[in-house]
Motif scaffolding. Structure first.
Motif, PDB file in Angstrom:
ATOM      1  N   PHE A 131       0.865  -1.178   0.000  1.00  0.00           N
ATOM      2  CA  PHE A 131       0.000   0.000   0.000  1.00  0.00           C
ATOM      3  C   PHE A 131       0.901   1.227   0.000  1.00  0.00           C
ATOM      4  O   PHE A 131       1.759   1.370   0.873  1.00  0.00           O
ATOM      5  N   ILE A 132       0.713   2.106  -0.986  1.00  0.00           N
ATOM      6  CA  ILE A 132       1.616   3.239  -1.182  1.00  0.00           C
ATOM      7  C   ILE A 132       0.905   4.537  -0.812  1.00  0.00           C
ATOM      8  O   ILE A 132      -0.222   4.791  -1.252  1.00  0.00           O
ATOM      9  N   ILE A 133       1.579   5.350  -0.007  1.00  0.00           N
ATOM     10  CA  ILE A 133       1.064   6.665   0.364  1.00  0.00           C
ATOM     11  C   ILE A 133       2.020   7.728  -0.171  1.00  0.00           C
ATOM     12  O   ILE A 133       3.237   7.637   0.016  1.00  0.00           O
ATOM     13  N   GLY A 134       1.468   8.712  -0.844  1.00  0.00           N
ATOM     14  CA  GLY A 134       2.282   9.783  -1.409  1.00  0.00           C
ATOM     15  C   GLY A 134       1.414  10.970  -1.775  1.00  0.00           C
ATOM     16  O   GLY A 134       0.266  11.076  -1.341  1.00  0.00           O
ATOM     17  N   GLY A 135       1.955  11.840  -2.611  1.00  0.00           N
ATOM     18  CA  GLY A 135       1.271  13.090  -2.893  1.00  0.00           C
ATOM     19  C   GLY A 135       0.642  13.210  -4.257  1.00  0.00           C
ATOM     20  O   GLY A 135       0.225  14.310  -4.644  1.00  0.00           O
ATOM     21  N   ALA A 149       4.825   8.411  -3.965  1.00  0.00           N
ATOM     22  CA  ALA A 149       5.280   7.118  -3.425  1.00  0.00           C
ATOM     23  C   ALA A 149       6.262   7.310  -2.276  1.00  0.00           C
ATOM     24  O   ALA A 149       7.328   6.697  -2.232  1.00  0.00           O
ATOM     25  N   ALA A 150       5.904   8.144  -1.320  1.00  0.00           N
ATOM     26  CA  ALA A 150       6.824   8.488  -0.232  1.00  0.00           C
ATOM     27  C   ALA A 150       7.094   7.312   0.701  1.00  0.00           C
ATOM     28  O   ALA A 150       8.210   7.137   1.190  1.00  0.00           O
ATOM     29  N   GLU A 163       8.718   0.946   3.893  1.00  0.00           N
ATOM     30  CA  GLU A 163       9.910   1.328   3.142  1.00  0.00           C
ATOM     31  C   GLU A 163       9.768   2.801   2.759  1.00  0.00           C
ATOM     32  O   GLU A 163       8.794   3.191   2.107  1.00  0.00           O
ATOM     33  N   PHE A 164      10.731   3.611   3.169  1.00  0.00           N
ATOM     34  CA  PHE A 164      10.676   5.053   2.940  1.00  0.00           C
ATOM     35  C   PHE A 164      11.535   5.411   1.732  1.00  0.00           C
ATOM     36  O   PHE A 164      12.715   5.058   1.676  1.00  0.00           O
ATOM     37  N   THR A 165      10.950   6.120   0.781  1.00  0.00           N
ATOM     38  CA  THR A 165      11.698   6.540  -0.404  1.00  0.00           C
ATOM     39  C   THR A 165      12.219   7.965  -0.269  1.00  0.00           C
ATOM     40  O   THR A 165      12.920   8.446  -1.160  1.00  0.00           O
ATOM     41  N   VAL A 166      11.859   8.641   0.832  1.00  0.00           N
ATOM     42  CA  VAL A 166      12.324  10.003   1.087  1.00  0.00           C
ATOM     43  C   VAL A 166      12.709  10.104   2.559  1.00  0.00           C
ATOM     44  O   VAL A 166      12.400   9.227   3.367  1.00  0.00           O
ATOM     45  N   LEU A 175      14.725   9.226   9.670  1.00  0.00           N
ATOM     46  CA  LEU A 175      15.061   8.126   8.775  1.00  0.00           C
ATOM     47  C   LEU A 175      15.476   8.680   7.423  1.00  0.00           C
ATOM     48  O   LEU A 175      14.846   9.594   6.896  1.00  0.00           O
ATOM     49  N   GLU A 176      16.517   8.086   6.861  1.00  0.00           N
ATOM     50  CA  GLU A 176      16.977   8.499   5.543  1.00  0.00           C
ATOM     51  C   GLU A 176      16.213   7.747   4.459  1.00  0.00           C
ATOM     52  O   GLU A 176      15.595   6.707   4.703  1.00  0.00           O
ATOM     53  N   SER A 177      16.268   8.270   3.247  1.00  0.00           N
ATOM     54  CA  SER A 177      15.644   7.612   2.104  1.00  0.00           C
ATOM     55  C   SER A 177      16.197   6.196   1.947  1.00  0.00           C
ATOM     56  O   SER A 177      17.399   5.971   2.066  1.00  0.00           O
ATOM     57  N   GLY A 178      15.310   5.238   1.698  1.00  0.00           N
ATOM     58  CA  GLY A 178      15.715   3.845   1.540  1.00  0.00           C
ATOM     59  C   GLY A 178      15.623   3.021   2.805  1.00  0.00           C
ATOM     60  O   GLY A 178      15.821   1.807   2.767  1.00  0.00           O
ATOM     61  N   THR A 179      15.280   3.652   3.933  1.00  0.00           N
ATOM     62  CA  THR A 179      15.190   2.930   5.203  1.00  0.00           C
ATOM     63  C   THR A 179      13.981   1.999   5.211  1.00  0.00           C
ATOM     64  O   THR A 179      12.915   2.331   4.697  1.00  0.00           O
TER      65      THR A 179
END
Length: 335
Positions: A131-135, A149-150, A163-166, A175-179
């Motif tokens: 499940f993807i949450i973004g803007g 897809a944040a 999984e965080f892309t930002v 948390l850094e991107s990719g965590t």
């Protein structure tokens, strides 16, 4: 195909050969190729020893192409891996296999469920995972001001991972991107000053995603090397079984942890120096940063297959060592 006459129809997922023979796709997956150790033996010189692997995942049925000559789905070449659906045709040298995966109507056990409390103060059920949450409108849930897809949520043993892309904040941690992190009820995720909160809504409405609790550490582990990587079969108390396919370096990492060098035993913390020399033999340019990146990517592979990465792959508190967590008395085999 082994013992086709012993296979009968029924619920679940099946591969149906153009000859009419059928084989059920279990949690261990199905390996196709020319070698006798394959589940389906392909009698065609164009087929590789291990040509393709079909395995169930939390996202659906996944086909992984392993051979030199093409593997196709409905006539289209598969370069690496793809999700396949009911009614699609998998074409390999020596055979065509239809995917038979009808909807399973058996009742499910009561399980935890998750919802997201949106900045508008309304709650939204995670209807399916990932499940993807973004803007943007392409995301499953839109939060104004967030990048596309944040954050992506995946089911893992007994809960959910993100999984965080930002760059983001999870409660008080940056948390850094990719965590990749396992999340809990009442966790708050903040991105660009806007927050959402996760809630465990067990027993809630039908709109919530259903997750199946599993034992935290495996009681049985079987690791197999494949031409371009490997696959690991995990068994848990209560009979749950999971299979994860891994590319080469991630496979080497887990194989080393499960069959460690020297006097170390599976389940113990293995020092970084021992891991580096086993994963990159003769390459002194590789260091702890490379190992940390590899561990991070391996945790992502485990998570996307539904395994709680924090429950099986652990770094020592001060770093410098890693272990594959096992239940007491667990059986381990590397082959």
């Amino acid at each position: 195909m082994r013992n086709p006459g012993m296979v009968t129809d029924g619920p679940g997922v099946w591969l149906v050969r153009d000859t009419g023979a059928r084989l059920r796709v279990t949690g261990r997956g199905v390996l196709l190729g020319r070698r006798d150790d394959c589940d389906i033996v392909l009698n065609d010189p164009r087929a590789s020893h291990h040509h393709a692997f079909v395995t169930p995942t939390t996202r659906g049925l996944e086909l992984i192409a392993l051979g030199r000559n093409p593997t196709r789905v409905d006539g289209r070449r598969v370069d690496r891996q793809i999700l396949v659906r009911h009614g699609q045709a998998i074409e390999v040298p020596g055979g065509v296999f239809m995917v038979h995966a009808p909807f399973d109507r058996r009742p499910r056990r009561p399980e935890p469920a998750w919802v997201v409390v949106h900045p508008d103060q309304n709650s939204y059920g995670l209807r399916q995972l990932p499940f993807i949450i973004g803007g943007v409108e392409a995301d499953d849930l839109v939060v104004e001001g967030w990048p596309p897809a944040a954050v992506c949520f995946y089911p893992v043993q007994g809960g959910m991972a993100a999984e965080f892309t930002v760059r983001a904040t999870l409660n008080d941690d940056t948390l850094e991107s990719g965590t990749v992190e396992v999340v809990d009820s009442d966790d708050t995720i903040t991105i660009r000053g806007t927050s959402i909160t996760l809630k465990d809504a067990s027993g809630g409405g039908e709109d919530s995603t259903q997750l199946r609790p599993r034992s935290p550490h495996p009681t049985e582990v079987v690791f197999e090397f494949l031409p371009n990587g490997g696959r690991i079969h995990l068994g848990f108390a209560g009979g749950d079984r999971m299979t994860v396919s891994l590319p080469e370096l991630r496979a080497r990492l887990l194989a080393t942890l499960l069959s460690p060098p020297g006097a170390y035993e599976p389940g113990e913390f293995i020092p970084d120096d021992a891991l580096l020399s086993s994963i990159w033999p003769g390459n002194n340019s590789r260091g702890r940063t490379d190992l940390n990146v590899l561990i991070h990517r391996t945790r992502k592979s485990l998570m996307k297959a539904g395994v709680n990465p924090a429950a099986v792959l652990s770094r020592a508190r001060q770093g410098r060592a890693t272990c594959f967590k096992l239940a007491p008395g667990a059986k381990v085999e590397v082959k």
